[in-house]
Design a protein around this motif. Structure first.
Motif, PDB file in Angstrom:
ATOM      1  N   PHE B  65       0.824  -1.206   0.000  1.00  0.00           N
ATOM      2  CA  PHE B  65       0.000   0.000   0.000  1.00  0.00           C
ATOM      3  C   PHE B  65       0.861   1.260   0.000  1.00  0.00           C
ATOM      4  CE2 PHE B  65      -2.599  -3.260   2.234  1.00  0.00           C
ATOM      5  CZ  PHE B  65      -3.544  -3.416   1.233  1.00  0.00           C
ATOM      6  N   PRO B  95       2.831   8.374  -7.219  1.00  0.00           N
ATOM      7  CA  PRO B  95       4.086   7.986  -7.871  1.00  0.00           C
ATOM      8  C   PRO B  95       4.012   8.142  -9.383  1.00  0.00           C
ATOM      9  CG  PRO B  95       2.832   6.030  -7.311  1.00  0.00           C
ATOM     10  CD  PRO B  95       2.047   7.202  -6.787  1.00  0.00           C
ATOM     11  N   ASN B 105       8.341   1.481 -13.030  1.00  0.00           N
ATOM     12  CA  ASN B 105       6.958   1.139 -13.347  1.00  0.00           C
ATOM     13  C   ASN B 105       6.277   0.701 -12.059  1.00  0.00           C
ATOM     14  OD1 ASN B 105       4.582   0.347 -14.455  1.00  0.00           O
ATOM     15  ND2 ASN B 105       5.422  -1.473 -15.466  1.00  0.00           N
ATOM     16  N   ARG B 106       5.737   1.664 -11.337  1.00  0.00           N
ATOM     17  CA  ARG B 106       5.251   1.382  -9.997  1.00  0.00           C
ATOM     18  C   ARG B 106       3.840   0.801  -9.991  1.00  0.00           C
ATOM     19  NH1 ARG B 106       8.141   6.381  -7.989  1.00  0.00           N
ATOM     20  NH2 ARG B 106       9.602   5.608  -6.451  1.00  0.00           N
ATOM     21  N   VAL B 107       3.681  -0.265  -9.260  1.00  0.00           N
ATOM     22  CA  VAL B 107       2.379  -0.890  -9.087  1.00  0.00           C
ATOM     23  C   VAL B 107       2.084  -0.932  -7.589  1.00  0.00           C
ATOM     24  CG1 VAL B 107       1.062  -3.011  -9.385  1.00  0.00           C
ATOM     25  CG2 VAL B 107       2.607  -2.257 -11.170  1.00  0.00           C
ATOM     26  N   PHE B 108       0.891  -0.542  -7.207  1.00  0.00           N
ATOM     27  CA  PHE B 108       0.558  -0.555  -5.790  1.00  0.00           C
ATOM     28  C   PHE B 108      -0.851  -1.087  -5.593  1.00  0.00           C
ATOM     29  CE2 PHE B 108      -2.316   3.035  -5.971  1.00  0.00           C
ATOM     30  CZ  PHE B 108      -1.862   3.749  -7.067  1.00  0.00           C
ATOM     31  N   MET B 109      -1.172  -1.412  -4.348  1.00  0.00           N
ATOM     32  CA  MET B 109      -2.477  -1.975  -4.050  1.00  0.00           C
ATOM     33  C   MET B 109      -3.394  -0.945  -3.423  1.00  0.00           C
ATOM     34  SD  MET B 109      -2.105  -5.744  -2.545  1.00  0.00           S
ATOM     35  CE  MET B 109      -1.962  -7.146  -3.617  1.00  0.00           C
ATOM     36  N   THR B 110      -4.657  -1.145  -3.667  1.00  0.00           N
ATOM     37  CA  THR B 110      -5.685  -0.316  -3.055  1.00  0.00           C
ATOM     38  C   THR B 110      -6.703  -1.240  -2.415  1.00  0.00           C
ATOM     39  OG1 THR B 110      -5.443   1.482  -4.628  1.00  0.00           O
ATOM     40  CG2 THR B 110      -7.551   1.309  -3.526  1.00  0.00           C
TER      41      THR B 110
END
Lengths: 564, 564
Positions: B65, B95, B105-110
Motif C-alpha cells: 500500500f 508515484p 513502473n510502480r504498481v501498488f495496491m488499493t
C-alpha cells in the motif's frame, strides 16, 4: 449517457431497452493497470509468448487489475431515416463496500502509469470512487442470497445467552407471557421490548419465535412482538421478499449489464478485445478458469458472437491493403470518415448528447467509435465483395428517389382554378409555422444501406465468416486468438515443425541445445509427436535449420501447411 | 497549506523554513489500504501477534500500500505573543512517472474499503492523481544519478551503425571535415546536421566526439557541431550541471520533505504512529529491512526523537485517569480543549488559513490536531508533576502584569500644564489612525507558558522520559513498541514465563500439547532458556497453569517481574 451509482437502478431499464432493440453492440474498458512488474513486460519489448503462457498472464492480470470504466454502445437500424442510431453508455465501476456488509474486502492493484495515462484523457477519479457502480460475481451473489434468505426466513441459529443478559431475557419473556395472558393478543398493538444493541435484538428475535404464532418486528430502538393475522403475515412476507429482491439487484449492480449483454446473444464488437473479454469475465462473472480451453468455452458461451475491429483490419486483405499497420482505433475512426466508407450513416440518439463533441478514450466514446468503425468496415467489405447486390440496391433507391421527386414536383405545381389563374395562397401565410411543422413530420431519409451482419439463421457467415469470434493477438506464433477452434500457425519464415516419436519429452531443456544458435524461441505444442518452434527474430530460410540429433525431424512451416 | 505537484519546487523553501524554525513537528498519513485479504485481519478481530510476525505484516503492508496523503505540521514558540504558531502542510503523494523516463513502473495496491472511508472525508482523488507529488527512494535516486551523470559527461557507449544509416553517417562526417578545413572553426557558427530521429541524433553525438575538441549540441530538429572556447565549454558544463541538479531535485520530489524532517533531528509526533513510520521509511527512504532490530535501528537513526500521543494517554497514569480507553485523536482533541488543558495557547500562522474551519482526517489537519494535543498533554503533565515550577512562573507573570498595568495607568494620566490645566489633544485628532497603528504594534500576549520538551542537551527526559521513542501497539503482549530498547512484557494475568534448558526447541509444536487447554496463545521469545507464553483470553490465575512435563518450568509473570 453517463450512469452513476445513484442513478443505476433507475437507468437500468434504458440500458435493457437499448440492448433488446439493437442490431449489435460495441464495448470498451479502461483498466487500473495492465503490466505489473514481473508479470507483464511493457508493450514495446519484443518477446514471443507461448499461447498457454499468454493466457496465464492475462488470467493473472484479471486477478490483479480492475475495469474502472466500462463503455457500451448499442447500434440500431432505423428504417424510416435510413441510418443507424447509436446509444453510448459510460459506466464508472468501483467495488464499493458501502451497499452492504456482505461485500467482500476487495483489494486491487493499480499501475501508476495507467493512471498517468488516464489523466491525459481527463479521467475523473472522483467520479470513479464516489460514483462508481459496485458489483457481485455469480458466486458472490450466491453467498449474498444464502445469507439474506437465512435472515428473511428467520432461520438464524440460536446464539448463547451471555450471563449478563440473562436478566434482560427473563424480563422480556415475562413481558411477552403477561401480554399473551392479558387477552389483548388479538388486537394490533403487540408488546414492545426495548433493546440496547444488536446482541439484545438478536436475543429477542430468538426468544419470540419460541412462542407459537408470534412474530418479532424490528423498530427504531425497540422490537415489537405481535400475533399477525394470516393476511398480515402474508403481507409481511411479501414486503420482506420485495426488499430482498431490491437489495439483491443493488448488490449485483453492474454485473446486470454484463448479464443483459450475454443473454441477448447479439454480436459484441471490441477493438483488440481479448484482454477486455478476460477482465469482463473475471471481474463480473467468475474467476478465469485454470486452462485456456476452459476459458474459451466459457467466454464463447457467454458471448457467442464476437468481432474484433483490429483483427478485421489485419485479416481481411481488402482492409489491410488500406490500413497497413495503422490499426489503432482512432486511426480507423479517422480513415473510415472518408468517402469510400460513407455507408452506412450513423447518428447518436438525441437522448445521448454526451459525445456530440469527441471524447476519445472515455470508454463509452471508444465503444461508440469501435461500433461505428465496425459498421463501416463490414459495409465496405460487403460492397467490395458483392458489387451486384449493391448495384441492385442503388438502382432501386434511384427509382424510389425519382418517383418521390416526381410526386414532389406534382405537389408544388401552382394550383390553378378552372380559368387557369393561380389560386392565391395568401390567406395561408399566417399559418406558415404550422405548415412547416407538418412538413417536418416527413422523416428525412439518409439513404444509407443496412449492413448484413448475420444470415437468416443469425449466424455471422456473411462477410464476417473469416473473422467471427477471433481477436487480434500480437507477440505469439498465431495471427489471432480464436474463441471457437484451435488457432492455426500461419506461414511465416521464423517457424518450423519439429517431429519426434510419440511420448518424447520436448520442452525448453530439450530444445535449447538444438536451436540456441538460431536465437530466442518458444515452443508451441502441436500434437503427441510434434511441436512448433518459433524464433523471435530468425528471418532466414527455415529449411536451413539443422539439428545434430536423429530423434528430431525438422519440417519448414510452409511444407507442413501444404501437406495438411 | 496544500502543496501540489506544480507548486512543489517553489513552495519547498517554505517547508524548509518551517522545519528549521520549529520547536517540534507532527505528522500524519492517509494510506491506499491497510488490510489485504490474508495479509491483515480486520481491526475488530481479536488476535494476539508475536512481535516479529507483527513486523512482517507491517513490512508487507508497506510493500503493497501507499501513502497517498501526507500531513506535516510544525509548531514554533513565539515569545512576543506568548503562544505556539502552527504551520500545517498537506501533500498529496502520487508515484507519477511523467517527470522522466527513469521512474520505475510502480504498481501498488488499493483496498476498496480504504477509499470508501476516504470518501466520507471528501478526499479528492483527482487532486491525488493529477496533483500528487512523485518521489524517489535513496536507491532509486542513485540509479537516476548514475544514468544522468553518464549522459551529462557524454559517456554513453558507442552503438552500432545500422546499414541503412551508413550513408547518413558518412555524409555527416564529411560535412564536419569540410567545416574543419574551411577555417571557420574559430567562429561561433559551427556546422548543423539535420537528424530525423533519436537514433540519428545519437549517431551524430558519437561521431562528433571522435573529432578532437568538437562538441555536439542538440537543437530542435538538428545538431550543431561546434568548437567551444574554454569559457564556452565551462559555461556549457555549468548549464548542464544546473539542469541535472534541477531534474534530480524534481525526481527526488517529496522525499526531500522526509529528508528535511530527518536532518532536523527534532521531535516528530504522531498518533498511533508505528504504521505511519513503517510506510514513511519503506516508501520514501528504503524498503524495510528483513528483521525487526534492523528496522528499529534504521527508524531511530532517521527520526531520533519520536512521541506518540495515543501511547502517552495509556502510559502516563495522570492521562489514562482522564481519557480511559477514549484515545482516538478526535476525542483527545475535544477533551484537550477543556479548561485544564488551557496552556499553551496555539494559533495557526496567518499564512496557513486552510484549517481555520476543521477538516478532520485530511492528513495536514490531523497532523495539526496531533501536535496540538501533544503540547496540551505535555503541558498538563509538567504542571501536574511540577506545581512549584508553575507557581513561580505564575507569580512572575502576575508581577509583570502588575508592573505593566501600573505603567499603563501612568501613561493615561491626563497631561496637565504647569497651571494644572489639562493639555487639549484636539490637535492630534486627525492623526487618530496613525496613533491606532502605533498602539497596535504592541503585540498582544496570550500569556501561555512554553512547554519544556527537551532538557538543555536536547534529550527528551523532562516529562517525556517514559514515553519517548515508544508508540502504541495493540494486540501484542507488549504495552508499546519501543524504537530504542527491547519491549518489556507487563504484569498481566494472561502471561507466563516458560523456562527450559538452553538450546531446547520451544515453538508452537512444542507448546501446543502443553497449553492447548488454556486457549489460544502466542510465544514471545525471551532468552536462550525461556519464552513468554501469552494467552488470548485466559483471565484466571496464571499460577494455576500446570504442565505435565518436567522439562518446562512455569513462572507467573508477576513473579518474573519481581525478580528482575
Amino acid at each position: 449517457m453517463e450512469i452513476s451509482r445513484q442513478q443505476f437502478s433507475q437507468k437500468l431499464p434504458e440500458v435493457e431497452k437499448a440492448i433488446k432493440e439493437c442490431d449489435f453492440m460495441a464495448i470498451d474498458t479502461e483498466l487500473s493497470g495492465e503490466y505489473a512488474h514481473g508479470l507483464h513486460r511493457p508493450p514495446t519489448s519484443v518477446r514471443l509468448y507461448n499461447m498457454a503462457d499468454r493466457y496465464q498472464e492475462y488470467k493473472e492480470a484479471t486477478e490483479r487489475f480492475l475495469i474502472i470504466q466500462f463503455g457500451l454502445c448499442t447500434f440500431t437500424w432505423d428504417e424510416p431515416s435510413g441510418r443507424y442510431i447509436a446509444k453510448p453508455f459510460n459506466f464508472y465501476i468501483f467495488p464499493t463496500s458501502t451497499t452492504g456488509q456482505i461485500q467482500a474486502n476487495r483489494v486491487f492493484m493499480t499501475q501508476a502509469q495507467a493512471f498517468d495515462f488516464l489523466t491525459k484523457q481527463s479521467f475523473d477519479f472522483n467520479k470513479w470512487v464516489y460514483q462508481g457502480i459496485p458489483y457481485l460475481t455469480v458466486a458472490e451473489e450466491e453467498v449474498f442470497v444464502a445469507a439474506a434468505s437465512k435472515k428473511m426466513s428467520d432461520n438464524m441459529p440460536d446464539i448463547p445467552i451471555d450471563d449478563k443478559e440473562q436478566d434482560f431475557v427473563n424480563e422480556a419473556k415475562l413481558k411477552i407471557k403477561d401480554w399473551i395472558q392479558s387477552d389483548k393478543t388479538a388486537a394490533d398493538e403487540g408488546v414492545n421490548i426495548t433493546a440496547k444493541n444488536a446482541y439484545q435484538r438478536r436475543l429477542i428475535y430468538q426468544e419470540a419465535r419460541k412462542f407459537e404464532g408470534l412474530t418479532a418486528i424490528g423498530m427504531q430502538g425497540f422490537i415489537r412482538v405481535v400475533r399477525l393475522s394470516e393476511k398480515q403475515a402474508q403481507d409481511r412476507q411479501k414486503e420482506k421478499q420485495d426488499k430482498f429482491e431490491k437489495d439483491r439487484a443493488s448488490a449485483i449492480g453492474f454485473r446486470k449489464v454484463i448479464d443483459l449483454i450475454s443473454q441477448s446473444g447479439k454480436i459484441m464488437v471490441g477493438h483488440n478485445m481479448l484482454l477486455d473479454v478476460c477482465h469482463i469475465v473475471g471481474q463480473f462473472v467468475e474467476p478465469l478458469p485454470e486452462t485456456l480451453p476452459e476459458f474459451k468455452a466459457l467466454a464463447h458461451r457467454l458471448f457467442p458472437k464476437m468481432a474484433d475491429t483490429k483483427y478485421m483490419c489485419t485479416a481481411e486483405p481488402e482492409l489491410s491493403a488500406i490500413f497497413g499497420s495503422g490499426t489503432a482505433l482512432e486511426t480507423l475512426r479517422f480513415e473510415t470518415k472518408k468517402e469510400q466508407f460513407k455507408n452506412p450513416h450513423i447518428d447518436m440518439h438525441p437522448g445521448f448528447p454526451r459525445y456530440l463533441t469527441e471524447m476519445a478514450h472515455e470508454a463509452g466514446y471508444d465503444a461508440f467509435m469501435t461500433g461505428s468503425v465496425f459498421l463501416k468496415l463490414v459495409a465496405y467489405l460487403d460492397k467490395t465483395r458483392n458489387p451486384k447486390k449493391y448495384a441492385v440496391i442503388e438502382a432501386q433507391r434511384l427509382a424510389e428517389a425519382e418517383a418521390k421527386e416526381e410526386e414532389r414536383q406534382r405537389e408544388i405545381q401552382p394550383k390553378v382554378d378552372a380559368d387557369g389563374w393561380e389560386i392565391s395562397e395568401d390567406e395561408d401565410e399566417d399559418n406558415e409555422e404550422s405548415d412547416w411543422n407538418l412538413q417536418e413530420e416527413e422523416v428525412y431519409n439518409y439513404g444509407s444501406v443496412r449492413v448484413d451482419l448475420t444470415n437468416k439463421d443469425g449466424a455471422m457467415d456473411n462477410v464476417l465468416n473469416d473473422i467471427n469470434n477471433k481477436t487480434a493477438l500480437v507477440r505469439t506464433a498465431f495471427d489471432c486468438f480464436d474463441f471457437q477452434i484451435p488457432e492455426i500457425i500461419s506461414n511465416q519464415s521464423n517457424t518450423i515443425l519439429v517431429k519426434y516419436s510419440p511420448g518424447t519429452l520436448f520442452d525448453m531443456a530439450t530444445a535449447e541445445p538444438l536451436f540456441y544458435e538460431y536465437g530466442k524461441f518458444i515452443i508451441e505444442p502441436n500434437d503427441a509427436s510434434s511441436s512448433f518452434v518459433i524464433f523471435e527474430s530468425y528471418r532466414n530460410d527455415p529449411a536451413a535449420i539443422q539439428v545434430d540429433n536423429d530423434a528430431f525431424i525438422i519440417v519448414p512451416i510452409a511444407e507442413y501447411l501444404e501437406n495438411r
